[in-house]
Motif scaffolding. Sequence first.
Motif, PDB file in Angstrom:
ATOM      1  N   GLY A 129       1.549  11.426  -4.061  1.00 38.48           N
ATOM      2  CA  GLY A 129       1.865  11.128  -5.460  1.00 38.48           C
ATOM      3  C   GLY A 129       3.278  11.493  -5.854  1.00 38.48           C
ATOM      4  N   ILE A 130       4.180  11.622  -4.879  1.00 38.65           N
ATOM      5  CA  ILE A 130       5.537  12.083  -5.168  1.00 38.65           C
ATOM      6  C   ILE A 130       6.267  11.176  -6.155  1.00 38.65           C
ATOM      7  CG2 ILE A 130       6.480  10.907  -3.119  1.00 38.65           C
ATOM      8  CD1 ILE A 130       8.527  13.180  -2.901  1.00 38.65           C
ATOM      9  N   GLU A 131       5.995   9.864  -6.078  1.00 38.59           N
ATOM     10  CA  GLU A 131       6.728   8.928  -6.944  1.00 38.59           C
ATOM     11  C   GLU A 131       6.376   9.100  -8.417  1.00 38.59           C
ATOM     12  OE1 GLU A 131       2.822   7.180  -6.456  1.00 38.59           O
ATOM     13  OE2 GLU A 131       4.230   8.061  -5.028  1.00 38.59           O
ATOM     14  N   LEU A 132       5.272   9.790  -8.709  1.00 41.01           N
ATOM     15  CA  LEU A 132       4.867  10.018 -10.094  1.00 41.01           C
ATOM     16  C   LEU A 132       5.562  11.227 -10.698  1.00 41.01           C
ATOM     17  CD1 LEU A 132       1.041   9.361  -9.663  1.00 41.01           C
ATOM     18  CD2 LEU A 132       2.770   7.761 -10.514  1.00 41.01           C
ATOM     19  N   GLN A 133       6.252  12.009  -9.859  1.00 39.07           N
ATOM     20  CA  GLN A 133       6.911  13.224 -10.345  1.00 39.07           C
ATOM     21  C   GLN A 133       8.390  13.293  -9.997  1.00 39.07           C
ATOM     22  OE1 GLN A 133       4.598  16.903  -9.642  1.00 39.07           O
ATOM     23  NE2 GLN A 133       2.980  15.626  -8.768  1.00 39.07           N
ATOM     24  N   ASN A 134       8.812  12.551  -9.002  1.00 40.06           N
ATOM     25  CA  ASN A 134      10.185  12.634  -8.513  1.00 40.06           C
ATOM     26  C   ASN A 134      10.872  11.293  -8.735  1.00 40.06           C
ATOM     27  OD1 ASN A 134      12.300  12.219  -6.348  1.00 40.06           O
ATOM     28  ND2 ASN A 134      11.852  14.381  -5.985  1.00 40.06           N
ATOM     29  N   MET A 194       0.845  -1.198   0.000  1.00 40.52           N
ATOM     30  CA  MET A 194       0.000   0.000   0.000  1.00 40.52           C
ATOM     31  C   MET A 194       0.879   1.247   0.000  1.00 40.52           C
ATOM     32  SD  MET A 194      -3.205  -0.983   2.511  1.00 40.52           S
ATOM     33  CE  MET A 194      -2.222  -1.600   3.886  1.00 40.52           C
ATOM     34  N   ASN A 195       0.763   2.022  -1.054  1.00 37.73           N
ATOM     35  CA  ASN A 195       1.549   3.244  -1.219  1.00 37.73           C
ATOM     36  C   ASN A 195       0.637   4.450  -1.013  1.00 37.73           C
ATOM     37  OD1 ASN A 195       3.501   5.176  -2.090  1.00 37.73           O
ATOM     38  ND2 ASN A 195       2.668   5.062  -4.174  1.00 37.73           N
ATOM     39  N   ALA A 239      -1.445  21.302  -1.278  1.00 35.29           N
ATOM     40  CA  ALA A 239      -1.598  21.556  -2.719  1.00 35.29           C
ATOM     41  C   ALA A 239      -2.131  20.351  -3.474  1.00 35.29           C
ATOM     42  CB  ALA A 239      -0.248  21.978  -3.307  1.00 35.29           C
ATOM     43  N   TYR A 240      -1.908  19.138  -2.945  1.00 36.31           N
ATOM     44  CA  TYR A 240      -2.277  17.932  -3.667  1.00 36.31           C
ATOM     45  C   TYR A 240      -3.558  17.293  -3.141  1.00 36.31           C
ATOM     46  CZ  TYR A 240       2.358  18.408  -5.635  1.00 36.31           C
ATOM     47  OH  TYR A 240       3.464  18.892  -6.270  1.00 36.31           O
ATOM     48  N   VAL A 241      -3.745  17.302  -1.831  1.00 39.47           N
ATOM     49  CA  VAL A 241      -4.961  16.726  -1.239  1.00 39.47           C
ATOM     50  C   VAL A 241      -5.515  17.692  -0.190  1.00 39.47           C
ATOM     51  CG1 VAL A 241      -6.003  14.616  -0.345  1.00 39.47           C
ATOM     52  CG2 VAL A 241      -3.777  14.481  -1.461  1.00 39.47           C
ATOM     53  N   PRO A 242      -5.985  18.874  -0.601  1.00 43.27           N
ATOM     54  CA  PRO A 242      -6.571  19.791   0.386  1.00 43.27           C
ATOM     55  C   PRO A 242      -7.804  19.161   1.026  1.00 43.27           C
ATOM     56  CG  PRO A 242      -7.036  20.546  -1.855  1.00 43.27           C
ATOM     57  CD  PRO A 242      -6.055  19.412  -1.971  1.00 43.27           C
ATOM     58  N   LEU A 243      -8.044  19.510   2.270  1.00 44.34           N
ATOM     59  CA  LEU A 243      -9.064  18.820   3.042  1.00 44.34           C
ATOM     60  C   LEU A 243     -10.456  18.949   2.435  1.00 44.34           C
ATOM     61  CD1 LEU A 243      -8.929  17.071   5.540  1.00 44.34           C
ATOM     62  CD2 LEU A 243      -9.512  19.063   6.922  1.00 44.34           C
ATOM     63  N   TYR A 275       5.517  12.237   5.330  1.00 41.38           N
ATOM     64  CA  TYR A 275       5.000  13.157   6.339  1.00 41.38           C
ATOM     65  C   TYR A 275       4.501  14.472   5.752  1.00 41.38           C
ATOM     66  CZ  TYR A 275       6.571  10.066  10.038  1.00 41.38           C
ATOM     67  OH  TYR A 275       6.717   8.982  10.881  1.00 41.38           O
ATOM     68  N   GLY A 276       4.808  14.743   4.481  1.00 39.46           N
ATOM     69  CA  GLY A 276       4.262  15.911   3.814  1.00 39.46           C
ATOM     70  C   GLY A 276       2.913  15.661   3.173  1.00 39.46           C
TER      71      GLY A 276
END
Length: 308
Positions: A269-274, A165-166, A186-190, A236-237
């Motif tokens: 989703g960091i792994e999709l951009q970094n 689970m990622n 910026a990616y998952v605002p509440l 953690y971000g």
Amino acid sequence: MADATPYEDSTTPSPTVLSQDITLNWKTKATVRLYRPAVIPPKKKLPLIIYLHGGDFVLYSASTVIYHNFCNDIAAAFPAIVISVEYRLAPENRLPAAYFDGLNAVLWAQNQSLGIGGQDPWLEYADFTKTYLLGSSAGANIAYHVALQLLDYDLRPVKIKGLLMNQAFFGGLTRTQSEKNLIEDAYVPLYVNDVLWSLALPTYMNRDHEYCNPISGGSYMGRVKGLPKVYIKGDYGDPLVDRSILLAQYLQSCKVPVYYRFNQGGYHGIELQNTSAAQQLYNDMTWFVNDVYQNLNSQDLSHHHASY
């Protein structure tokens, strides 16, 4: 016999991974996208990865470029045979529709292992006794619920060896500290998170329903101890990170073998951009699938703070 449509990447003269779309059911239009390394040694058997893509239950598909590329990468990195599931999206198809689609993809793989309806030649390279469920974001949520549903099935000769689970997409009525801290993420605002859950959950169900909050109670709780080993990755971000920590702690309390990585910083989703984050994730998953747990933690998670 399922129908297949091969795909070729015109930008890569000699692709390292091949893919094709398979129609499982013409009536329901259920499909999967199947991946295999272009070169596989004779008589070599590869792990089978059943992948559920992200998109908050509402967006994207197995053919979305970022997920297509992700499956190409993991098919090459492990190496493995990958089945990427085209599941139905909300709000037209609310949960548990996506869970049923994931479950049916696993049952299709079992039929393939038994030669029922004819076996796709690519699956001759799959080691069905080393099958793993892998999901990112909403796909990780789906993979978790599918893994629990599969405990009711005799899947032989398929054996589910593990669950990966990622950055899993879970929630609950009470806000976690990471959700409060990153309310304007910026990616998952509440507020977007709230809307997406209102579109995905069954009508009149709140966010402490087990589909959203897996540790709130419900029919699954007594079955968790039957799960295979689990890999959990979070950042953690990411405002969703506390949900993964809480689930990992709960799984450990049920004596489920849990291996995890929680990175400082990062984002959903960091792994999709970094590329560095992607490589770290590929390395972790490769080690997990191949039973080599280098640099992965399996100790008690009590030092990780995730609170409401």
